[in-house]
Design a protein around this motif. Structure first.
Motif, short mmCIF file in Angstrom:
data_model
loop_
_atom_site.label_atom_id
_atom_site.label_comp_id
_atom_site.label_asym_id
_atom_site.label_seq_id
_atom_site.Cartn_x
_atom_site.Cartn_y
_atom_site.Cartn_z
N GLY A 136 -4.49 6.90 -0.98
CA GLY A 136 -3.40 6.59 0.21
C GLY A 136 -3.49 8.19 1.19
N LYS B 149 0.91 -1.15 -0.59
CA LYS B 149 0.20 0.04 -0.01
C LYS B 149 0.72 1.32 -0.12
CE LYS B 149 -4.23 2.21 -0.27
NZ LYS B 149 -3.86 2.62 -1.76
N HIS C 55 -6.72 -2.81 6.44
CA HIS C 55 -4.83 -3.61 6.18
C HIS C 55 -4.65 -3.06 7.46
CE1 HIS C 55 -5.61 -4.17 2.14
NE2 HIS C 55 -4.47 -3.70 1.39
N PHE C 56 -4.52 -1.59 7.80
CA PHE C 56 -3.62 -1.41 9.08
C PHE C 56 -4.45 -1.43 10.60
CE2 PHE C 56 -1.21 0.82 5.79
CZ PHE C 56 0.10 0.00 5.78
N SER D 120 -5.65 1.29 2.96
CA SER D 120 -5.19 0.62 3.30
C SER D 120 -5.77 1.06 5.38
CB SER D 120 -4.13 2.49 3.95
OG SER D 120 -4.75 3.44 3.85
N VAL E 71 2.58 -5.18 2.97
CA VAL E 71 1.32 -5.34 4.28
C VAL E 71 1.48 -6.28 4.99
CG1 VAL E 71 -1.31 -5.16 4.50
CG2 VAL E 71 0.40 -3.21 3.74
N LYS F 8 -6.24 9.21 3.34
CA LYS F 8 -6.65 9.59 3.86
C LYS F 8 -7.79 10.64 4.24
CE LYS F 8 -4.36 5.95 6.36
NZ LYS F 8 -3.90 5.26 7.45
#
Length: 252
Positions: free
Chosen positions: A179, A19, A231-232, A228, A29, A181
């Motif tokens: 990416g 990512k 994923h995070f 993301s 990731v 946000k």
């Protein structure tokens, strides 16, 4: 009104989920099979698997990895990257994909969309579009090769042409928002949903849970894709669905 779909995305580079921000500075990731299984448990509605370097490296998508991912999920799986022919689509569908997403190859050869739709049905052919706002023309420009190469195509006009060719769905990523946000590109999706009659999936820019109801309510898209934040572990699928239900958006 159909239930809105929450769709995690696996951007896969040589068998690992990566990512980045604005399509660059990719971070590792994890393993796509493990991550897919986790999203299955969380209650994702669909999963998108994009082999993000296949086209640029002029290779086919990694079928063995797709087979492993498909064995872990029972939700619809869309696979893109490295698709140049109907035979490539066939290989991915045989590997367990439910839908195939075409991007750069469709720009080079728009008949690939109609050939795929004729052989497998429009529901199997997703036109993926990477779009970036051009301040000079006040329009959205199509980019190919993993966002590396600008074209002279207007994203809205290309979306309409792709649907006319037989694409059953559009997966549209805002390169400006990818990416960052900072929320979805509402203006882009408003223009798209006004221009086409097929489902539109919004991609790029999720940073907080309220970004999801905003794009569904303001732009009338059918699905919201994110990477993301899932994923995070910043958000879970259930967090998102609770927020959407609270705001009166119908979800599965």
């Amino acid at each position: 009104m159909l239930a809105k779909r929450i769709i995690p995305c696996l951007d896969v580079d040589h068998g690992r989920v990566k990512k980045g921000v604005n399509f660059v500075n990719l971070k590792d990731v994890g393993d796509p099979t493990d991550i897919a299984a986790a999203y299955q448990k969380q209650g994702a509605d669909e999963l998108v698997f994009l082999d993000i370097t296949a086209t640029n490296e002029k290779r086919k998508a990694i079928v063995d990895t797709i087979e492993k991912v498909a064995s872990q999920v029972f939700m619809p799986l869309t696979v893109g990257g490295g698709i140049h022919s109907v035979a490539d689509m066939m290989a991915l569908l045989k590997a367990g994909a439910d839908k195939t997403a075409v991007n750069s190859a469709a720009v080079q050869n728009p008949d690939l969309i109609s050939e795929g739709a004729e052989k497998f049905g429009s529901q199997c052919v997703v036109l993926a579009i990477d779009a970036k706002f051009n301040p000079q023309t006040q329009s959205y420009q199509v980019y190919v090769n993993g966002g590396r190469t600008p074209t002279n195509l207007d994203a809205i006009e290309w979306a309409k042409a792709g649907v006319a060719k037989g694409a059953g769905e559009l997966l549209v990523t805002s390169m400006d928002k990818d990416g960052t946000k900072s929320g979805y590109d509402i203006e882009l999706y408003k223009r798209l949903t006004a221009a086409v009659s097929v489902p539109v999936i919004a991609s790029g820019g999720v940073g907080k849970v309220t970004d999801f109801p905003e794009v569904f309510q303001q732009a009338d898209v059918d699905g919201a894709l994110a990477a993301s934040v899932f994923h995070f572990g910043e958000l879970t699928i259930s967090d998102v669905k609770k927020e959407l239900k609270k705001d009166g958006v119908i979800v599965r």
